[in-house]
Design an enzyme around this catalytic site. Structure first.
Site, PDB file in Angstrom:
ATOM      1  N   PRO A   1      -3.149  -4.878  -7.362  1.00 25.56           N
ATOM      2  CA  PRO A   1      -4.473  -4.265  -7.133  1.00 25.56           C
ATOM      3  C   PRO A   1      -5.463  -5.245  -6.519  1.00 25.56           C
ATOM      4  O   PRO A   1      -6.517  -4.840  -6.053  1.00 25.56           O
ATOM      5  CB  PRO A   1      -4.915  -3.818  -8.530  1.00 25.56           C
ATOM      6  CG  PRO A   1      -3.941  -4.359  -9.491  1.00 25.56           C
ATOM      7  CD  PRO A   1      -2.764  -4.909  -8.770  1.00 25.56           C
TER       8      PRO A   1
ATOM      9  N   GLU B   1       0.879  -7.725 -16.688  1.00 23.10           N
ATOM     10  CA  GLU B   1      -0.407  -8.176 -16.125  1.00 23.10           C
ATOM     11  C   GLU B   1      -0.242  -8.728 -14.712  1.00 23.10           C
ATOM     12  O   GLU B   1      -1.149  -9.366 -14.179  1.00 23.10           O
ATOM     13  CB  GLU B   1      -1.013  -9.272 -17.021  1.00 23.10           C
ATOM     14  CG  GLU B   1      -1.735  -8.745 -18.239  1.00 23.10           C
ATOM     15  CD  GLU B   1      -2.884  -7.806 -17.882  1.00 23.10           C
ATOM     16  OE1 GLU B   1      -3.724  -8.171 -17.035  1.00 23.10           O
ATOM     17  OE2 GLU B   1      -2.930  -6.706 -18.458  1.00 23.10           O
TER      18      GLU B   1
ATOM     19  N   ARG C   1       7.848   5.892   8.776  1.00 17.86           N
ATOM     20  CA  ARG C   1       7.390   6.916   9.726  1.00 17.86           C
ATOM     21  C   ARG C   1       6.999   6.324  11.075  1.00 17.86           C
ATOM     22  O   ARG C   1       6.976   6.998  12.086  1.00 17.86           O
ATOM     23  CB  ARG C   1       6.145   7.644   9.195  1.00 17.86           C
ATOM     24  CG  ARG C   1       6.318   8.454   7.997  1.00 17.86           C
ATOM     25  CD  ARG C   1       5.040   9.192   7.675  1.00 17.86           C
ATOM     26  NE  ARG C   1       4.910  10.407   8.451  1.00 17.86           N
ATOM     27  CZ  ARG C   1       4.047  10.596   9.419  1.00 17.86           C
ATOM     28  NH1 ARG C   1       3.205   9.658   9.735  1.00 17.86           N
ATOM     29  NH2 ARG C   1       3.997  11.732  10.082  1.00 17.86           N
TER      30      ARG C   1
HETATM   31  C1  LIG Z   1      -0.802  -2.956 -14.823  1.00 16.92           C
HETATM   32  S1  LIG Z   1      -0.719  -3.619 -13.216  1.00 16.92           S
HETATM   33  C2  LIG Z   1      -1.550  -5.177 -13.461  1.00 16.92           C
HETATM   34  C3  LIG Z   1      -3.020  -5.065 -13.255  1.00 16.92           C
HETATM   35  C4  LIG Z   1      -3.827  -6.303 -13.602  1.00 16.92           C
HETATM   36  N1  LIG Z   1      -4.035  -6.329 -15.015  1.00 16.92           N
HETATM   37  C5  LIG Z   1      -5.179  -6.269 -12.923  1.00 16.92           C
HETATM   38  O1  LIG Z   1      -6.157  -5.783 -13.510  1.00 16.92           O
HETATM   39  O2  LIG Z   1      -5.295  -6.677 -11.729  1.00 16.92           O
HETATM   40  C6  LIG Z   1       0.960  -4.068 -13.025  1.00 16.92           C
HETATM   41  C7  LIG Z   1       1.508  -4.038 -11.634  1.00 16.92           C
HETATM   42  O3  LIG Z   1       1.407  -2.740 -11.064  1.00 16.92           O
HETATM   43  C8  LIG Z   1       1.258  -2.821  -9.661  1.00 16.92           C
HETATM   44  N2  LIG Z   1       0.002  -2.152  -9.280  1.00 16.92           N
HETATM   45  C9  LIG Z   1      -0.933  -1.634 -10.126  1.00 16.92           C
HETATM   46  N3  LIG Z   1      -1.929  -1.074  -9.457  1.00 16.92           N
HETATM   47  C10 LIG Z   1      -1.676  -1.251  -8.151  1.00 16.92           C
HETATM   48  C11 LIG Z   1      -2.349  -0.913  -6.950  1.00 16.92           C
HETATM   49  N4  LIG Z   1      -3.524  -0.283  -6.963  1.00 16.92           N
HETATM   50  N5  LIG Z   1      -1.772  -1.227  -5.763  1.00 16.92           N
HETATM   51  C12 LIG Z   1      -0.578  -1.891  -5.726  1.00 16.92           C
HETATM   52  N6  LIG Z   1       0.100  -2.246  -6.825  1.00 16.92           N
HETATM   53  C13 LIG Z   1      -0.425  -1.929  -8.023  1.00 16.92           C
HETATM   54  C14 LIG Z   1       1.243  -4.294  -9.302  1.00 16.92           C
HETATM   55  O4  LIG Z   1       2.511  -4.665  -8.833  1.00 16.92           O
HETATM   56  C15 LIG Z   1       0.862  -4.961 -10.620  1.00 16.92           C
HETATM   57  O5  LIG Z   1       1.351  -6.270 -10.690  1.00 16.92           O
END
Ligand SMILES: C[S@@+](CC[C@H](N)C(=O)[O-])C[C@H]1O[C@@H](n2cnc3c(N)ncnc32)[C@H](O)[C@@H]1O
Length: 430
Positions: free
Chosen positions: A87, A114, A152
């Protein structure tokens, strides 16, 4: 193109590639997908995560436990580009999909928990990508989104090349409406022009609809769209017809603060009369009120205006006199408010401005939205000297955050502040 993925749950990704256009692309060998599993690759079932340093909860993907996995992929795919999903990354868009489709070999890495120990990113990450401002439990679904949109863009994956070229976002616009048979259903008919067989007219119709849809739903995209001058003017005209025309500004000379926070009256500045009037006219402000309690100063302002009134006879519509016509001189802010109230049968919402940070200040997107949502009168109040007195600030419904740069120094002339604030609230970005 070869797409490798590395994740905790590769089955999610595998399943997604079994259907529709993607499965055909795999069948035709236009793309090859190779899924690595963190757990299968990890040493002796030790897992891949560990507790986070610091006091925050949540496990982190360990550098030590995954280091060899990344090294192995690098050995297998020496030219691969590692894309980490997070994210915190750049927000994914169509242009990124297009750029990535030109790569020969990519590896998309999904996080869980995380996310990744930062040192993994430092060593292996080529691109850090987010699919939007929200949190998923893991990157597998995001991987599916990347694979789908990148694929695509590869020649031959989507049957008709024009389907991709005409897609939303290809030219920073979104597509207009589309229709299919029957021509009429439940009294709703397809626009006649689409049945005319005249390709040129149909293309014009689609282009105009696409531009209007973009203006209405995603105006931000138009900044990067290629627009012909007539298209730009037409869009601006449509936008003008929808704007709240009941926005006013006032320049106050009393009660004003001085450097010692005492209440004073400032004197009129000729440049403020002209320059603010021109900014106000440029950004579609209905009337510019200049308020001054001293009769002589009001007479002086009238004298300046009468000069511009004479100009009217010999200048075109872009001339300064057009802007000066929108000035109204009043004794006080109270009089300006009553004047608006009398004409519009509604007290204007007062928006104060100040160069200093204060409690409960509002941001520009909030006020911009509010002004256009409620078509009632709004009066944006600007101070002179060291700013509006406390009494005026307290009478405002909202106070806008100060404009300025990153420096501590913030001492814009009021005419500069007016121009910047009006641009933030009413500026056109295309
Ligand atoms: C629960 S998330 C970790 C979020 C982290 N605690 C933070 O607040 O930035 C776990 C994983 O999901 C994926 N992920 C979650 N949201 C995402 C997003 N908006 N775009 C891309 N990958 C995402 C990523 O690979 C991330 O390492």
């Amino acid at each position: 193109m070869k797409i490798n993925t590395l994740s905790v749950f590769p089955e999610i990704i595998k399943n997604n590639c079994k259907y529709g256009v993607l499965s055909k692309a795999v069948g035709k060998k236009l793309i090859t997908i190779n899924n690595y599993s963190f757990f299968t690759e990890a040493d002796n079932n030790k897992g891949i995560d560990d507790e986070q340093y610091g006091h925050n909860p949540g496990m982190v993907i360990s550098y030590e436990k995954t280091f060899k996995i990344f090294k192995k992929i690098k050995k297998n795919e020496p030219k691969t580009k590692f894309i980490f999903l997070s994210p915190k990354g750049h927000i994914f868009n169509n242009q990124m999909a297009k750029d990535l489709s030109n790569e020969k070999n990519i590896t998309i890495v999904s996080g869980r928990y995380e996310g990744f120990d930062e040192r993994i990113l430092e060593e292996f990450c080529d691109f850090e990508i987010s699919i939007g401002d929200y949190i998923l439990t893991g990157g597998e679904l995001a991987t599916c989104i990347l694979i789908d949109s990148i694929s695509r863009m590869i020649k031959g994956v989507v049957g008709k090349k024009n389907s991709v070229i005409n897609d939303s976002f290809m030219d920073s616009t979104i597509k207009g409406p589309v229709y299919t048979k029957p021509k009429i259903f439940k009294n709703k008919s397809v626009p006649k022009i689409l049945l005319s067989g005249n390709h040129k007219n149909i293309d014009n119709f689609n282009r105009n609809n696409s531009l209007e849809y973009t203006l209405n739903k995603r105006e931000d995209l138009l900044e990067n769209a290629t627009l012909a001058p007539t298209e730009r003017e037409n869009l601006r005209k449509i936008k003008r017809s929808k704007l709240n025309n009941n926005v006013f500004i006032a320049l106050v000379h009393h009660p004003i603060k001085n450097i010692k926070n005492e209440t004073i009256t400032t004197s009129l500045t000729n440049l403020d009369i002209q320059d603010i009037a021109r900014s106000a006219r440029t950004y579609g402000i209905n009337k510019y009120y200049i308020t001054h309690p001293i009769l002589e100063q009001r007479k002086l302002a009238e004298k300046v205006l009468s000069f511009w009134d004479n100009e009217k006879k010999r200048k075109n519509e872009n001339s300064k006199h057009v802007a000066m016509n929108n000035i109204i001189i009043k004794k006080s802010l109270k009089e300006a408010i009553s004047n608006i109230k009398k004409e519009y049968k509604q007290k204007p919402i007062l928006i104060g401005t100040d160069a200093n940070e204060m409690k409960n200040m509002v941001d520009y997107s909030f006020i911009k939205h509010k002004i256009q949502e409620e078509k009632r009168p709004y009066l944006i109040v600007f101070g002179t000297g060291w700013g509006l007195s406390q009494e005026i600030i307290e009478s405002c419904d909202y106070i806008l955050k100060p404009v300025g740069g990153y420096d501590k120094y913030n001492h814009l002339s009021v005419r500069s502040a007016v121009a910047i604030i009006l641009d933030k609230l009413f500026g056109c970005n295309f």
